[in-house]
Design an enzyme around this catalytic site. Structure first.
Site, short mmCIF file in Angstrom:
data_model
loop_
_atom_site.label_atom_id
_atom_site.label_comp_id
_atom_site.label_asym_id
_atom_site.label_seq_id
_atom_site.Cartn_x
_atom_site.Cartn_y
_atom_site.Cartn_z
N ASN A 40 0.89 -1.08 -0.02
CA ASN A 40 0.01 -0.07 0.08
C ASN A 40 0.63 1.28 0.02
OD1 ASN A 40 0.95 -0.22 2.59
ND2 ASN A 40 -0.71 0.40 3.71
N ASP A 46 3.95 -5.87 4.12
CA ASP A 46 2.66 -6.13 5.07
C ASP A 46 2.06 -7.37 4.42
OD1 ASP A 46 1.44 -5.50 2.51
OD2 ASP A 46 1.87 -3.21 2.76
N ASP A 115 5.37 -16.93 14.56
CA ASP A 115 6.34 -16.63 15.54
C ASP A 115 5.82 -16.71 16.94
OD1 ASP A 115 9.10 -15.87 16.55
OD2 ASP A 115 9.10 -15.45 14.59
N ASP A 219 10.20 -18.38 20.08
CA ASP A 219 11.10 -17.54 20.25
C ASP A 219 12.01 -17.57 21.72
OD1 ASP A 219 12.33 -14.99 19.31
OD2 ASP A 219 11.55 -13.98 21.17
N GLU A 273 13.77 -21.85 19.32
CA GLU A 273 15.08 -21.05 19.32
C GLU A 273 15.85 -21.70 20.44
OE1 GLU A 273 16.68 -16.64 18.41
OE2 GLU A 273 15.16 -16.84 19.85
N HIS A 344 16.82 -13.50 10.45
CA HIS A 344 16.61 -11.97 10.81
C HIS A 344 17.67 -11.60 11.73
CE1 HIS A 344 14.31 -13.90 13.67
NE2 HIS A 344 14.35 -12.73 14.21
N ASP A 345 18.24 -12.48 12.31
CA ASP A 345 19.32 -12.22 13.45
C ASP A 345 20.87 -12.10 12.99
OD1 ASP A 345 17.22 -11.71 15.37
OD2 ASP A 345 17.24 -13.71 16.13
C1 GLC Z 1 15.01 -13.78 19.04
C2 GLC Z 1 14.67 -13.22 17.94
C3 GLC Z 1 14.98 -11.91 17.82
C4 GLC Z 1 14.61 -10.99 19.18
C5 GLC Z 1 14.84 -11.68 20.46
C6 GLC Z 1 14.00 -10.97 21.34
O1 GLC Z 1 16.25 -14.08 19.41
O2 GLC Z 1 15.05 -14.09 16.98
O3 GLC Z 1 15.21 -11.31 16.62
O4 GLC Z 1 15.05 -9.91 19.11
O5 GLC Z 1 14.27 -13.11 20.30
O6 GLC Z 1 12.43 -11.49 21.22
CA CA Z 2 2.60 -1.39 3.59
#
Ligand code: GLC
Ligand code: CA
Length: 572
Positions: A40, A46, A115, A219, A273, A344-345
């Site tokens: 958008n 999104d 997640d 997580d 995790e 993503h980490d």
């Molecule tokens: C996990 C996630 C990370 C987040 C952390 C706290 O390690 O992968 O991105 O910052 O938990 O929730």
């Molecule tokens: Ca958007």
């Protein structure tokens, strides 16, 4: 939905037990929604953006998506700080959009793993707002509150540190006590010793299962149980207190409870995790008869290469890398592995494990190295087109709360180190993986029509999905081929694993074998020539070429001088 429709249409529906353990045949694509696709024009990815790319995922061949958090959140940590577990973040859309996305996935035979961030909530969650309001509020015990030490009670209750730097305790004026936050102060830890909290987690999981999700990525799940009395941690310059909450005293009991009241009632998967989980204790965490988690993400291959919060990157050691992966391949048969090199980490695998001058070769070599192992492989958005680190981000362009904290703290307390920190962040910051997905060579990489929430890597004109789809030799089509090869492949799914030449610093050679059939996987991790000698067990076996990242690799197994990052699989 009847079983019949389920099987004949390829449509999936996990709203029933028993568990089929479908994840053993899955290739999972991780979406970081903020950076995936903006529908958008507000510069933020999104859910409708995801919907518009479902055919793309189908074409890649993945059959499951792990979606990083999309729940309501003030975004201190991009959704890993949840203020309402039952609704969608405003920027991402509505529950209706979410349902449409899920239906669209299921109609394409793609499952959805959400997640589950329940070690902590956002400080803006209603439970915390109540909890902090008075010591006798019914929600007070949803979190971990303690009186401070020292004469005026202003010293934190113990020496534990936040994984995001600084003390893990925040003083709160209203009730003059501290609350625990193992991450940011806007992420207060839940008190899992309170049975009401555990019931809330069960209810949240079941709420999403009833809507049709297929599982959860849990997580920092190994942090949920804290040792009674919250004793001081032993001295450690980076992370203090770990020994008192990583797989803490009631961890197994609590996870088993959630499994019993929720996860086991659906045909689901859970992947935790796995901070603190090693090959030695993995069995206690993921073996099927324990009824806890189905699998975990290990950190060992990441920390052996360079660790998350320490500032200076370590040199990549192929020997260590092989050793770690090989050890995990020896998990007992009732355990299951997760295979990932990006998320993503972490920074991108390019250029972490190979030189950018050979970008395509390296990306394909890594695809072979990892996807032929036993376990469920993950592909992080952009990995399938060989997206790279964005090394030249400036302070103003960093968005991650951790990057910003490190940068500003160093600038304040020892500015002399700033150049080193800048250099290290250029290699290691979490932001590298969070730059917008590069869809095309159009402005803003086709991610959005508006300036994105974080800058696009300028290399999008050369590295993007549109170009990858137009190039038969692209990394995308290579992933597609490898993913297709895994489907129904019993050697990859069930085969034994054997490592050859553990001390070789240039090549990783391993064998997978099942029912008289076997593969020999050979991967060079260098831009120099690398010698490969056929292992004795493979001599005179007529190994023939199955797949390779060069189009003229030797078609018969023989002694070779491998070219830069050459990777070949032979079969007999
Ligand atoms: C996990 C996630 C990370 C987040 C952390 C706290 O390690 O992968 O991105 O910052 O938990 O929730
Ligand atoms: Ca958007």
């Amino acid at each position: 939905m009847s079983t019949e429709t389920k099987e004949t249409s390829g449509i999936v529906d996990s709203r029933k037990a028993p568990k089929t353990r479908w994840y053993k045949d899955a290739v999972i694509y991780q979406i970081y929604p903020r950076s995936f696709c903006d529908s958008n024009g507000d510069g933020i990815g999104d859910i409708r953006g995801i919907i518009s790319k479902l055919d793309y995922l189908k074409e890649l061949g993945v059959n499951c998506v792990w979606l990083s958090p999309c729940y309501k959140s003030p975004n201190a940590d991009n959704g890993y700080d949840i203020s309402n577990y039952r609704d969608i973040m405003d920027e991402f859309g509505t529950l209706d959009d979410w349902q449409e996305m899920l239906d669209g996935m299921h109609a394409r035979g793609i499952r959805l793993v959400m997640d589950l961030v329940v070690n902590h909530t956002s400080d803006e969650h209603e439970w915390f707002i109540q909890s902090r309001s008075s010591v006798d509020n019914p929600y007070r015990d949803y979190y971990i509150w303690r009186k401070g030490r020292g004469k005026n009670g202003k010293k934190p209750p113990n020496n534990w540190t936040s994984r995001f730097t600084g003390s893990a305790w925040q003083y709160d004026e209203t009730t003059k006590e501290f609350y625990l936050h193992l991450f940011h102060k806007k992420q207060p830890d839940l008190n899992w010793d309170n049975p009401k909290v555990r019931q809330e987690v069960v209810d949240i999981c079941n709420y999403w299962f009833e809507k049709g999700v297929d599982g959860f990525r849990c997580d920092v799940i190994t942090y949920i149980s804290k040792e009674e009395g919250l004793p001081n941690g032993k001295f450690n310059p980076a992370l203090m207190g770990d020994e008192h909450f990583v797989i803490g005293p009631h961890y197994h009991e609590y996870i088993h409870e959630i499994n019993e009241k929720s996860w086991s009632l659906y045909d689901s998967m859970t992947v935790g995790e796995g901070q603190g989980i090693t090959v030695k204790n993995a069995h206690e965490v993921v073996s099927e008869d324990r009824g806890e988690l189905d699998c975990v993400f290990t950190f060992e291959h990441q920390t052996e290469v360079d660790s998350f919060l320490t500032t200076v990157p370590k040199k990549f050691s192929l020997r260590k890398w092989k050793e770690v992966f090989s050890n995990w391949q020896t998990l007992p048969d009732d355990c299951w592995n997760s295979l990932y090199i990006e998320n993503h980490d972490y920074p991108r695998s390019l250029p972490r494990y190979g030189k950018l001058a050979y970008r395509k070769k390296v990306a394909k070599m890594l695809a072979i190295s990892i996807q032929f192992l036993k376990g469920t492989p993950y592909v992080y958005q952009g990995q399938e087109i060989g997206m790279t680190n964005y090394e030249n981000l400036t302070r103003k362009e960093y968005r991650d709360i951790v990057s910003i904290r490190i940068y500003d703290t160093v600038k304040k307390i020892c500015p002399l180190f700033l150049p080193v920190v800048k250099w290290a962040m250029g290699k290691k910051a979490r932001d590298h993986a969070r730059a917008p997905m590069q869809w095309s060579a159009e402005k803003y990489a086709g991610f959005s029509t508006h300036e994105p929430w974080m800058p696009v890597n300028p290399n999008y004109t050369e590295i993007n999905v549109a170009d990858a789809l137009a190039d038969k030799d692209s990394i995308f089509y290579f992933y597609q081929k490898v993913i297709a090869l895994r489907k129904g492949n019993e050697i990859i799914r069930n085969g034994s694993y054997k490592l050859y030449y553990p001390d070789d610093k240039k090549i990783w050679v391993y064998e997978r074998a099942y029912n008289g059939k076997k593969y020999l996987i050979i991967a060079s991790y260098t831009d120099k020539a690398a010698k490969f000698v056929v292992p004795d067990e493979w001599k005179n076996q007529n190994g023939t070429l199955l797949i390779s990242n060069y189009d003229d690799s030797a078609s018969k197994l023989s002694n070779l001088t491998l070219r830069p990052y050459e990777a070949i699989v032979y079969e007999v």
